[in-house]
Design a protein around this motif. Structure first.
Motif, short mmCIF file in Angstrom:
data_model
loop_
_atom_site.label_atom_id
_atom_site.label_comp_id
_atom_site.label_asym_id
_atom_site.label_seq_id
_atom_site.Cartn_x
_atom_site.Cartn_y
_atom_site.Cartn_z
N PHE A 106 0.81 -1.22 0.00
CA PHE A 106 0.00 0.00 0.00
C PHE A 106 0.84 1.26 0.00
O PHE A 106 0.48 2.26 -0.62
CB PHE A 106 -0.94 0.01 1.22
CG PHE A 106 -2.14 0.88 1.05
CD1 PHE A 106 -3.34 0.36 0.60
CD2 PHE A 106 -2.08 2.24 1.33
CE1 PHE A 106 -4.45 1.18 0.42
CE2 PHE A 106 -3.19 3.05 1.16
CZ PHE A 106 -4.38 2.53 0.70
N VAL A 107 1.99 1.22 0.67
CA VAL A 107 2.82 2.43 0.78
C VAL A 107 3.98 2.40 -0.21
O VAL A 107 4.12 3.29 -1.05
CB VAL A 107 3.34 2.62 2.22
CG1 VAL A 107 4.26 3.84 2.30
CG2 VAL A 107 2.17 2.78 3.19
N PHE A 108 4.81 1.38 -0.13
CA PHE A 108 6.07 1.44 -0.87
C PHE A 108 5.96 1.04 -2.33
O PHE A 108 6.73 1.53 -3.16
CB PHE A 108 7.14 0.62 -0.15
CG PHE A 108 7.66 1.33 1.06
CD1 PHE A 108 8.50 2.42 0.95
CD2 PHE A 108 7.29 0.92 2.33
CE1 PHE A 108 8.97 3.09 2.07
CE2 PHE A 108 7.75 1.58 3.46
CZ PHE A 108 8.60 2.67 3.33
N THR A 109 5.03 0.16 -2.67
CA THR A 109 4.91 -0.18 -4.10
C THR A 109 4.59 1.05 -4.94
O THR A 109 5.26 1.30 -5.96
CB THR A 109 3.88 -1.29 -4.31
OG1 THR A 109 4.39 -2.51 -3.73
CG2 THR A 109 3.62 -1.54 -5.79
N PRO A 110 3.61 1.88 -4.58
CA PRO A 110 3.38 3.10 -5.38
C PRO A 110 4.57 4.06 -5.37
O PRO A 110 4.85 4.71 -6.38
CB PRO A 110 2.16 3.74 -4.70
CG PRO A 110 1.48 2.63 -3.99
CD PRO A 110 2.59 1.72 -3.53
N LEU A 111 5.26 4.17 -4.23
CA LEU A 111 6.37 5.12 -4.15
C LEU A 111 7.58 4.65 -4.95
O LEU A 111 8.33 5.48 -5.48
CB LEU A 111 6.76 5.33 -2.69
CG LEU A 111 5.70 5.99 -1.80
CD1 LEU A 111 6.21 6.12 -0.37
CD2 LEU A 111 5.30 7.36 -2.34
N ALA A 127 -1.08 7.60 3.56
CA ALA A 127 -1.36 6.32 4.21
C ALA A 127 -0.18 5.86 5.04
O ALA A 127 -0.33 5.30 6.14
CB ALA A 127 -1.71 5.26 3.16
N GLY A 128 1.02 6.12 4.52
CA GLY A 128 2.23 5.73 5.23
C GLY A 128 2.34 6.40 6.59
O GLY A 128 2.79 5.77 7.56
N ALA A 129 1.96 7.66 6.66
CA ALA A 129 2.04 8.37 7.93
C ALA A 129 1.19 7.68 9.00
O ALA A 129 1.64 7.49 10.15
CB ALA A 129 1.59 9.82 7.74
N GLU A 130 0.00 7.28 8.64
CA GLU A 130 -0.89 6.61 9.60
C GLU A 130 -0.34 5.25 10.00
O GLU A 130 -0.34 4.88 11.18
CB GLU A 130 -2.28 6.45 8.97
CG GLU A 130 -3.29 5.76 9.87
CD GLU A 130 -4.65 5.62 9.21
OE1 GLU A 130 -5.49 4.89 9.77
OE2 GLU A 130 -4.87 6.23 8.13
N ARG A 131 0.16 4.50 9.02
CA ARG A 131 0.63 3.16 9.30
C ARG A 131 1.92 3.16 10.10
O ARG A 131 2.13 2.33 10.98
CB ARG A 131 0.78 2.40 7.98
CG ARG A 131 -0.58 1.95 7.44
CD ARG A 131 -0.61 1.86 5.94
NE ARG A 131 -1.93 1.40 5.47
CZ ARG A 131 -3.01 2.18 5.38
NH1 ARG A 131 -2.93 3.47 5.74
NH2 ARG A 131 -4.16 1.71 4.95
N PHE A 132 2.81 4.12 9.81
CA PHE A 132 4.04 4.20 10.59
C PHE A 132 3.77 4.70 12.00
O PHE A 132 4.50 4.35 12.93
CB PHE A 132 5.07 5.07 9.87
CG PHE A 132 5.92 4.27 8.93
CD1 PHE A 132 6.95 3.49 9.40
CD2 PHE A 132 5.66 4.28 7.57
CE1 PHE A 132 7.73 2.73 8.54
CE2 PHE A 132 6.43 3.52 6.70
CZ PHE A 132 7.47 2.75 7.18
N ARG A 167 12.66 8.65 -0.15
CA ARG A 167 12.64 9.86 0.69
C ARG A 167 11.40 9.92 1.58
O ARG A 167 10.75 10.95 1.69
CB ARG A 167 12.77 11.12 -0.17
CG ARG A 167 14.10 11.22 -0.89
CD ARG A 167 14.20 12.53 -1.68
NE ARG A 167 15.52 12.70 -2.25
CZ ARG A 167 15.92 12.21 -3.41
NH1 ARG A 167 15.06 11.48 -4.13
NH2 ARG A 167 17.15 12.42 -3.86
N PHE A 168 11.10 8.79 2.19
CA PHE A 168 10.01 8.76 3.18
C PHE A 168 10.64 9.05 4.53
O PHE A 168 11.42 8.26 5.06
CB PHE A 168 9.31 7.40 3.19
CG PHE A 168 8.06 7.39 4.02
CD1 PHE A 168 6.83 7.60 3.44
CD2 PHE A 168 8.12 7.19 5.39
CE1 PHE A 168 5.67 7.60 4.22
CE2 PHE A 168 6.99 7.19 6.17
CZ PHE A 168 5.75 7.40 5.58
N ASP A 169 10.31 10.20 5.08
CA ASP A 169 10.95 10.69 6.31
C ASP A 169 10.43 9.94 7.53
O ASP A 169 9.23 9.95 7.81
CB ASP A 169 10.68 12.18 6.44
CG ASP A 169 11.47 12.82 7.57
OD1 ASP A 169 12.25 12.12 8.24
OD2 ASP A 169 11.31 14.04 7.78
#
Length: 204
Positions: A106-111, A127-132, A167-169
């Protein structure tokens, strides 16, 4: 055991798990775009989906999908303690599914993929922010995802490695950063990352 992998893909988790177990395996590098192994084997004859990882067991059975492969490795080398039994096995499956569906796909495949446009990538980051945040809350005060290092940690080591590439912080998630640092300091993880980084750079 034969392990089919691509450098720094999610198949990295299989290498980590095998190194944790002190196990021997034959590793076959796969060019997923060309659909062939480094030895020239037609990879789709091994895995018709063309994705990694895949393993061929000593009995000749082929197994695909990361969560299944990792649990097979854990059960093949029970002395390594990479998968719990009883109810905790369901906790392991819970986290393997979270890493696979909520983070990896959900997060990294699109990125990571050029096939997704900017709008899709923005959705993935949100979505990544919520999941992390969920992962960070779970890891606060914990050393590993479960009570001890497991194949879920091996999978998450592979996935967290992609954050820098896209570059996902992670700065907002201190427990995740501390966990990532513990992973990188673990000998099996450091060895696997070092080997696959070297291969990736040679191919770039």
């Amino acid at each position: 055991m034969d392990v089919y992998y691509s450098p720094l893909a999610c198949s990295l988790a299989s290498r980590i798990a095998l190194y944790e177990a002190g196990a021997e395996a034959r590793f076959h590098r796969v060019d997923t775009k060309a659909g062939r192994t480094a030895e020239g084997e037609d990879y789709r004859a091994v895995n018709p989906k063309g994705l990694v990882p895949a393993i061929r067991t000593p009995d000749g059975e082929v197994l695909t999908e990361n969560a299944a492969v990792l649990q097979y490795i854990a059960d093949a080398y029970p002395e390594a303690g990479l998968a719990p039994q009883g109810f905790e096995r369901y906790r392991l499956q819970q986290w393997l599914n979270f890493i696979s569906s909520e983070l990896h796909k959900f997060v990294f495949t699109p990125l990571l993929s050029p096939k997704f446009d900017d709008a899709a990538k923005a959705v993935a980051r949100e979505a990544g922010a919520e999941r992390f945040a969920h992962l960070d809350a779970h890891l606060a005060g914990r050393e590993w995802i479960l009570d001890r290092f497991s194949v879920a940690d091996a999978y998450l080591a592979a996935v967290l490695n992609w954050a820098q590439a896209v570059r996902f912080d992670l700065d907002e998630y201190p427990a995740v950063i501390a966990y990532r640092d513990r992973l990188r300091a673990r000998p099996a993880v450091a060895r696997a990352l070092g080997e696959e980084f070297a291969e990736y750079r040679l191919a770039a």
